[in-house]
Design a protein around this motif. Structure first.
Motif: not given
Ligand SMILES: [Zn+2]
Length: 149
Positions: A3, A5-6, A8, A29, A32
């Motif tokens: 991901c 953004y995070c 993961h 995701c 998040c």
């Protein structure tokens, strides 16, 4: 697939689109809950070799349909089936091989189905392993029962 953004690594595919020269996926995701898009391009055509020696291009839709049929009316989420296909697809395109025996792919599906649903496993095994008769089906079932104990 991480991901953005995070970071993961687990995501769920919301939508898959063939854009002609690649595959676009909308992902969610699982950590998040943000959405992002991935784009896959196939650099080499991968062929699957059948047990009788015939070759055909690897086809994710066909594979997914085969798994879906085996899982019909079983309590398995569609996203779970998509997950199996994705895993195999990733293997197929990252293996660096131009030809992959259909048995290898079939066994990967069976490994996953064995964890998920024994009935779907047997259905898929009957078709994929081309079990010739009831004795062969029984042997698979016995093997499965023994392993689950
Ligand atoms: Zn995330």
């Amino acid at each position: 697939m991480k991901c953005p953004y995070c970071g993961h690594t687990r995501s769920r595919v919301l939508d898959t689109r063939d854009s002609g020269d690649g595959i676009r996926r909308r992902r969610l995701c699982l950590n998040c809950q943000k959405r992002f898009t991935t784009y896959e391009q196939v650099s080499v055509a991968v062929h699957v070799i059948k047990s009788d020696g015939r070759r055909e291009a690897f086809d994710r839709t066909k594979l997914l349909n085969g798994i879906r049929m085996a899982c019909a009316k079983r309590p398995i989420a569609m996203s779970e089936l998509e997950g199996i296909v994705e895993q195999i697809e990733e293997y197929v395109y990252s293996s660096g091989q131009a030809e992959i025996p259909s048995k290898v792919i079939g066994n990967m599906v069976l490994d996953r189905l064995q964890e998920i649903d024994p009935v779907a496993y047997i259905r898929f095994a009957t078709v994929y392993l081309e079990l010739p008769d009831l004795d062969a089906v029984q042997a698979v079932i016995e093997n499965l029962v023994t392993r689950s104990k």
